[in-house]
Motif scaffolding. Sequence first.
Motif, mmCIF file in Angstrom:
data_model
loop_
_atom_site.group_PDB
_atom_site.id
_atom_site.type_symbol
_atom_site.label_atom_id
_atom_site.label_comp_id
_atom_site.label_asym_id
_atom_site.label_seq_id
_atom_site.Cartn_x
_atom_site.Cartn_y
_atom_site.Cartn_z
ATOM 1 N N ASN A 37 -3.368 10.900 8.594
ATOM 2 C CA ASN A 37 -2.658 11.048 7.314
ATOM 3 C C ASN A 37 -1.441 11.945 7.482
ATOM 4 O O ASN A 37 -1.495 12.982 8.136
ATOM 5 C CB ASN A 37 -3.571 11.673 6.262
ATOM 6 C CG ASN A 37 -4.650 10.730 5.759
ATOM 7 O OD1 ASN A 37 -5.791 11.113 5.644
ATOM 8 N ND2 ASN A 37 -4.305 9.489 5.467
ATOM 9 N N SER A 42 4.024 5.486 7.006
ATOM 10 C CA SER A 42 4.760 4.887 5.882
ATOM 11 C C SER A 42 6.258 5.048 6.067
ATOM 12 O O SER A 42 7.041 4.137 5.771
ATOM 13 C CB SER A 42 4.325 5.536 4.558
ATOM 14 O OG SER A 42 2.952 5.304 4.308
ATOM 15 N N GLN A 72 2.175 1.135 -0.313
ATOM 16 C CA GLN A 72 0.844 1.493 -0.794
ATOM 17 C C GLN A 72 0.736 1.419 -2.312
ATOM 18 O O GLN A 72 -0.314 1.043 -2.844
ATOM 19 C CB GLN A 72 0.470 2.911 -0.339
ATOM 20 C CG GLN A 72 0.235 3.045 1.151
ATOM 21 C CD GLN A 72 -0.433 4.353 1.505
ATOM 22 O OE1 GLN A 72 -1.346 4.793 0.825
ATOM 23 N NE2 GLN A 72 0.022 4.985 2.571
ATOM 24 N N ASP A 148 1.448 -1.594 4.451
ATOM 25 C CA ASP A 148 1.076 -0.178 4.442
ATOM 26 C C ASP A 148 -0.306 -0.030 3.793
ATOM 27 O O ASP A 148 -0.449 -0.165 2.584
ATOM 28 C CB ASP A 148 2.119 0.640 3.679
ATOM 29 C CG ASP A 148 2.002 2.139 3.967
ATOM 30 O OD1 ASP A 148 1.050 2.537 4.667
ATOM 31 O OD2 ASP A 148 2.870 2.892 3.491
ATOM 32 N N GLU A 149 -1.315 0.237 4.603
ATOM 33 C CA GLU A 149 -2.719 0.357 4.141
ATOM 34 C C GLU A 149 -3.119 -0.837 3.276
ATOM 35 O O GLU A 149 -3.537 -0.679 2.121
ATOM 36 C CB GLU A 149 -2.922 1.672 3.380
ATOM 37 C CG GLU A 149 -2.670 2.910 4.198
ATOM 38 C CD GLU A 149 -3.665 3.071 5.357
ATOM 39 O OE1 GLU A 149 -4.670 2.334 5.402
ATOM 40 O OE2 GLU A 149 -3.413 3.931 6.211
ATOM 41 N N ASN A 152 -6.750 -0.925 1.532
ATOM 42 C CA ASN A 152 -7.196 0.152 0.650
ATOM 43 C C ASN A 152 -7.469 -0.402 -0.750
ATOM 44 O O ASN A 152 -6.647 -1.112 -1.314
ATOM 45 C CB ASN A 152 -6.134 1.254 0.589
ATOM 46 C CG ASN A 152 -6.745 2.627 0.505
ATOM 47 O OD1 ASN A 152 -7.949 2.798 0.671
ATOM 48 N ND2 ASN A 152 -5.926 3.624 0.246
ATOM 49 N N SER A 179 -2.840 0.939 9.129
ATOM 50 C CA SER A 179 -4.157 0.877 8.496
ATOM 51 C C SER A 179 -5.108 1.865 9.141
ATOM 52 O O SER A 179 -4.994 2.208 10.324
ATOM 53 C CB SER A 179 -4.726 -0.544 8.621
ATOM 54 O OG SER A 179 -6.013 -0.628 8.052
ATOM 55 N N HIS A 180 -6.086 2.319 8.315
ATOM 56 C CA HIS A 180 -7.190 3.135 8.808
ATOM 57 C C HIS A 180 -8.480 2.321 8.884
ATOM 58 O O HIS A 180 -9.537 2.874 9.190
ATOM 59 C CB HIS A 180 -7.423 4.333 7.882
ATOM 60 C CG HIS A 180 -6.236 5.238 7.754
ATOM 61 N ND1 HIS A 180 -5.567 5.735 8.844
ATOM 62 C CD2 HIS A 180 -5.611 5.743 6.659
ATOM 63 C CE1 HIS A 180 -4.580 6.512 8.429
ATOM 64 N NE2 HIS A 180 -4.584 6.525 7.115
ATOM 65 N N ASP A 181 -8.399 1.024 8.584
ATOM 66 C CA ASP A 181 -9.581 0.158 8.588
ATOM 67 C C ASP A 181 -9.758 -0.398 9.999
ATOM 68 O O ASP A 181 -9.085 -1.344 10.411
ATOM 69 C CB ASP A 181 -9.397 -0.969 7.568
ATOM 70 C CG ASP A 181 -10.657 -1.805 7.383
ATOM 71 O OD1 ASP A 181 -11.403 -1.987 8.358
ATOM 72 O OD2 ASP A 181 -10.892 -2.284 6.253
ATOM 73 N N ASN A 446 -11.729 5.538 1.006
ATOM 74 C CA ASN A 446 -10.379 5.254 0.490
ATOM 75 C C ASN A 446 -9.476 6.456 0.747
ATOM 76 O O ASN A 446 -9.829 7.587 0.445
ATOM 77 C CB ASN A 446 -10.425 4.980 -1.017
ATOM 78 C CG ASN A 446 -10.728 3.526 -1.329
ATOM 79 O OD1 ASN A 446 -10.806 2.692 -0.432
ATOM 80 N ND2 ASN A 446 -10.908 3.219 -2.590
ATOM 81 N N HIS A 447 -8.320 6.207 1.320
ATOM 82 C CA HIS A 447 -7.280 7.217 1.585
ATOM 83 C C HIS A 447 -7.561 8.072 2.824
ATOM 84 O O HIS A 447 -6.672 8.804 3.266
ATOM 85 C CB HIS A 447 -7.063 8.146 0.381
ATOM 86 C CG HIS A 447 -6.703 7.430 -0.873
ATOM 87 N ND1 HIS A 447 -5.532 6.724 -1.007
ATOM 88 C CD2 HIS A 447 -7.365 7.297 -2.053
ATOM 89 C CE1 HIS A 447 -5.481 6.187 -2.216
ATOM 90 N NE2 HIS A 447 -6.572 6.516 -2.870
ATOM 91 N N ASP A 449 -7.917 8.929 6.692
ATOM 92 C CA ASP A 449 -7.522 8.372 7.977
ATOM 93 C C ASP A 449 -8.760 8.195 8.848
ATOM 94 O O ASP A 449 -9.885 8.534 8.460
ATOM 95 C CB ASP A 449 -6.471 9.258 8.652
ATOM 96 C CG ASP A 449 -6.920 10.702 8.794
ATOM 97 O OD1 ASP A 449 -8.142 10.966 8.804
ATOM 98 O OD2 ASP A 449 -6.055 11.590 8.896
#
Length: 508
Positions: A37, A42, A72, A148-149, A152, A179-181, A446-447, A449
């Motif tokens: 994060n 971004s 986002q 961007d994400e 989410n 992404s953090h997924d 959610n949100h 990292d």
Amino acid sequence: MSLIAVKSLALTRTESLFAALTFSITKGDRLGLVAANGRGKSSLLRIMAGEDDGTTGTITRARGLVVGLAPQDPPERLLSLSFRDAVRDALAPEIAEAENWRVDVLLDELAVDDALRSRAIHGLSGGWQRVMLLARAAIIAPDLLLLDEPTNHLDIGRIGALQRFLAALPRDCAVVAASHDRAFLDDVTDRTLFLRPEDSADFSLPYSRALQALKERDTARDRQFENDMRKVRGLRQQATKLKNIGINSGSDLLVVKTRQLSDRADRLEEQARPAHRERSAGAIRLTNSGSHAKALVTIDDATIAAPDGRKLFRTGRLWIENGDRVALLGANGTGKTRLIERLQAALAGGVAGQDPNIRGSASLKPGHSDQALSQLDAFPTPWDAIKRSSRLTDSEARAQLAGAGIAIDAQTAPLTRLSGGQRARLALLLLRLSEPNFYLLDEPTNHLDIEGQEMLAGELVQRGAAGLLVSHDRAFVRAVATRIWVIEGRRLVEIDDPGRVFSRLMSG
């Protein structure tokens, strides 16, 4: 041929976010952009889209390149528009009327219900706002799609729809997804860029394999750094010995040799670089205050209904014991959040008997966090949130906030200025300070990292925490859950392996 070429790009805000960044995107690339994060993902996407500038460096774009960026959050000017009009707004004014038909075709491809298309953006869920932003980026038929994400706020079914949409894009269309997924990145990308303040790393591999390659590279660099520093120490020891001998003997040759050895040591030390150490975006710590009760929560065939009273499902008779971490899965709208809310209302304050179908043990102490982190809405600043929620001294409160990644100057600033990652970490800090022994978590990643997700999972497992959690993050569910509940056919059933449920939900 490159669609976009980035050379020696650097970006400095209050600190250096990245420097000497060089990479290119070619037709058909599927690049995952990974960083903690607040580390510039971004910003890099906006720079690639031409909406922002780097501090130094160059970006070369192919002639006529069309770039679509799905940020986002929706711009404020779109909030009053309907879903359909917000997507249509992305078309150039001179073609918007004639090409209006493309909007509904695209929304059909994204499986957007007709009823949603006329609703105002401000009244849509975060997930549907994400879909709208994707549609806006895609409607212009981009050569390069920047996301961007993108997952989410999306449930597993919508993530599946997103992945199918990306797979169906024209072969020449390149995609860059920040992404953090982790599961999403593994499914849709074949290349990974780890964004770092210095020495960013680009691997032609999907996330999990790229992460392993990065760890191996960092380990090798650490070994090289240790070897180089041993050589530096050896050269300086030799130089010291020769210097003493030269002084005692008056030999000019030994003095020259001493200087040469010292210069070699200085050059080697200047060139030696240890492997990168990622600075944490803030620690996540939980607690488990414990309970001697075996069954913490008993649910006796409760009927879960929608806000309008419509029956969604029945639970049957179920219970959650000490150490059980139950993941609740199901399609969007089946009532996952409603069950969490029902439990939270029934168990609030540890008062038994509020709900005839839901009972908590006498020692139960629940802690709740919802998707929107609405528990933060009552506080104007992070400082106020901590002081009103705990008995910490001022110095302890400052230390706790700093440890959660909220710097001193942000602690008394309006809470609205916090990033999504900072808000998530603050919410989890408040949860820990309440010292629960039972967690009700609705989309807790959610949100966060990847570092934050792994910290949260590790804390839940290592503390032996009990609770019920709703999550679309497949990697998180697999890491944390000891039991799996699924809403199927208006009933709540328990299964052994979430794999088939993930597959069913992803396939729509």
